[in-house]
Design an enzyme around this catalytic site. Sequence first.
Site, PDB file in Angstrom:
ATOM      1  N   ASP A 101      -0.245  -2.314  -4.016  1.00  0.00           N
ATOM      2  CA  ASP A 101      -1.221  -1.256  -3.827  1.00  0.00           C
ATOM      3  C   ASP A 101      -0.939  -0.168  -4.858  1.00  0.00           C
ATOM      4  OD1 ASP A 101      -3.254   0.207  -2.725  1.00  0.00           O
ATOM      5  OD2 ASP A 101      -2.049   1.031  -1.101  1.00  0.00           O
ATOM      6  N   ASP A 125      -0.518  -1.031   3.128  1.00  0.00           N
ATOM      7  CA  ASP A 125      -0.227  -0.052   4.172  1.00  0.00           C
ATOM      8  C   ASP A 125      -1.312   0.041   5.230  1.00  0.00           C
ATOM      9  OD1 ASP A 125      -2.204   1.084   2.665  1.00  0.00           O
ATOM     10  OD2 ASP A 125      -1.080   2.881   2.101  1.00  0.00           O
ATOM     11  N   ASP A 133      -4.975  -4.582   4.883  1.00  0.00           N
ATOM     12  CA  ASP A 133      -3.991  -5.359   4.130  1.00  0.00           C
ATOM     13  C   ASP A 133      -3.293  -6.420   4.984  1.00  0.00           C
ATOM     14  OD1 ASP A 133      -4.286  -3.854   1.721  1.00  0.00           O
ATOM     15  OD2 ASP A 133      -3.120  -2.250   2.638  1.00  0.00           O
TER      16      ASP A 133
END
Length: 905
Positions: A333, A645, A649
């Site tokens: 990310d 997070d 995801d």
Amino acid sequence: MEDVNLIARHWHHLPIAEVVELLEGDREQGLDRFTVEQRLKEFGTNSITSHKEQGPFFRFLLQFHQPLIYILIVSGLVTAVLGEWVDSAVIFGVVLVNAIVGYIQEAKAVNALAALARTMTTEATVLRQGKKRRIPATELVPGDIVFLHSGDKVPADLRLFKVRDLQIAEAALTGESVPVAKDHGLHGHDTALAERRNIAYASTLVTYGQGSGIVTATGDATEVGRISHLISTAETLATPLTRKINKFSTVLLYVILSLAGLTIIIGLLRGQTFLDIFMAAVALAVGAIPEGLPAAVTITLAIGVSRMARKRAIIRKLPAVETLGSTTVICTDKTGTLTENQMTVQEIVAGGLLYTVNGSGYNPLVGQIAGPESTPAGPASPALLECLLAGLLCNDSQLMEEDGGWEVQGAPTEGALLTSARKGGLGLAELTANPRLDTVPFEAEHQYMATLHDAGHGAPRLIYVKGAVEAILARCGSQLDVRGNPAPLSSADIHGAVELMAARGMRLLAMARKEMAPETEGIYHGDLVTDLVFLGLQGMIDPPRPEAIIAVKSCQAAGIRVKMITGDHPVTAAAIARQVGLYNNLPSRHIIAPLTGSELEKLSDSEFIDRAEDTVVFARATPEQKLRLVQALQVRGQVVAMTGDGVNDAPALKRADIGVAMGSTGTEVAREAADMILTDDNFSSIEAAVEEGRGVFDNLTKFIVWTLPTNLGEGLVILTAVFWGVTLPILPVQILWINMTTAAFLGLALAFEPKEPGIMLRPPRASNAPILTHGVIFRIFLVSLLMLITAFGLFTWELSIGATDAEVRTAAVNAFVMVEIFYLFNCRSLRKSFFRIGFFSNLWVLGGAAFMFLLQLAYTYLPEMNRLFHSAPIELAVWIPTLAAGMIVFVIVEIEKWLWKKRRK
């Protein structure tokens, strides 16, 4: 309501009147009790279905479902049949401890869906039969009218029809790093999920303002409900270590059974009694089984877990430690992992000049504003000060110092403006001297915020405005020059600066002001239509972490490719990727341009796999696309580590070979789906964990290379004795003594071996590569042959000079152990000379060798040990060839290392 499911994904492009009609709702009265009950029966409660999971007992039994564990269980049963109850208890104890440790490490892995369901448990303000009511969110049904206020968790998917300054944090669902301003207008049919401003999604959080909407989906039909389904159907892959150990154990099982069968055939051909043949076969099987391997794997991984915890990486599943060392691709990310997760003003355009702002994050005491000639701007730049003052006064957030760090209470973008103002020397004095009288709050429809201030002493009252560049420029008639004087508006120059700053991935806010009469008490949108004075631009970005730049470079040097998958804007994502070095040293086939979720949607399966392999940055990716990206890379044989997070995801985290969740900003759903949790949300911690994982695999390999020659040597000794028709040189109980004690006190010391230099300069291991290479297999056979010559030769020599069976077997056992002690020092490095790695760099090896030698003295000379293990005291002279054999093996292996290195040059 029959047609609702057909268009469930497209409420954003329908007029609100049509939405209400399709859902048979009522914006004025809401639903009645009868309709609610009917729809609860039809659609079910507004909760996510809990999928049936394996029970705790069954999960515990699965810990025994491994070929190596089967071998140990058979070994325990055989020793029990032989009446060796102590040894049998030790073996079963090893099996049980291994199972308990594995169960404890993985016990929380099944809680991801439960955690996701808990995110839906909240209350909602709903309109029922003309009255507002507060009800459990589980009682909501499609067609309900719901009211949202700041601080509320959105209880279901809603099509908004009324908003006032409504902003919703959707990072957990879409990856958008800042709260999203909502509206109630129409959006195109193909608008990406993250850009549907007229939809509020279940489980997201209202951070500002208020709004109303009609429920379009509940429970499993919501976006977060679809993610729940993805989590439940995402396959959890076996780790590379698990696959390799299982394959190795299966091969070992066949080898042991074959050798035992060969022993029986040879015995029958020689006319030996069945009891003697059976005992020889059992001795060979027990000798060939590496009883200490499961414990060594578990303990080595546990030591890796402990080391990683000190580096802010918490491992939830033991095999994940080694998987990190096998990683070939890291999908990371952006926000908070590669970046600081603190919006920072980096450039300011005021008076036609470009200023740079040093420092990163919200700390206003670090960094300064520098002019075009890299000199501090200072108070001599009126236009700059006015631009900073606008950001300071037209602001609803606060900058706070807490626990030695700086935090923002409010919007991240406003925090960045407060920080830049402080760096320019503005602060509390300016706030006090310009008290606020009125506010026009930000609305998505108008794209700006304005505040009215009293400058005192009868001076004109000032409106300060901040907002989107186009919205502000359209209302401006002039601008300030560098000296702070009015000048004609230069739209072309401003647009040129906007394009350059946007190309660097910055979010831009324009600043303006307007003078009002001293008696003005309030302001309205009508006051802001024309005659604003343009003050400047402030360009901000969530800057990359300096340590992340170093970590990315280290990963690339280690042959690990780093890809970014983010919910952010493609231009911003590409700018950060460039700054952290994701585009450095790429093969020619790799694609520099970001690939968006809408572009991924149009690709065929084969095209998707190719683009997943060759693209570096993916922006605006949906949960399904993140999952498909992981699967596509795995199809190409990659070992994928995935960071995340948010709720969105979780499916990809579960499917990845190693899922990495954020500890401080991550959702509970993401943490439960992951194998590893970063307590500092920092990419550099991933790099450190990868390095530790490689060290763990190295140490496991060293243990296997050290222990297998003993098992093979014991088997060869038994087979040779059967072939020559002589008494067994070592008994099954003595074999167990060798295997269990040396594994515990010698082999496990290798788990503490420090990482070898240059470990992150090696390319990743191929996912299909075996644990043992041809070179170490050759060494295993070489040392096994040397053990056979040593033990059988000493056994034969002692028999020839009249020693008893107990004495010759004791000599043979000591020969095995002494060779193992000296060979342990060889195995501290598989390719480097022992003399180059430092004699005292692993004190556990020295302590283990000394303690094992003392144990052998006890085994040889203590009467109780003689009784238990059928050993006998031996003459001091017998120790001389025993120790000499160990030293000879040590020298031979060091020579073999030297020859291997010479051939490689």
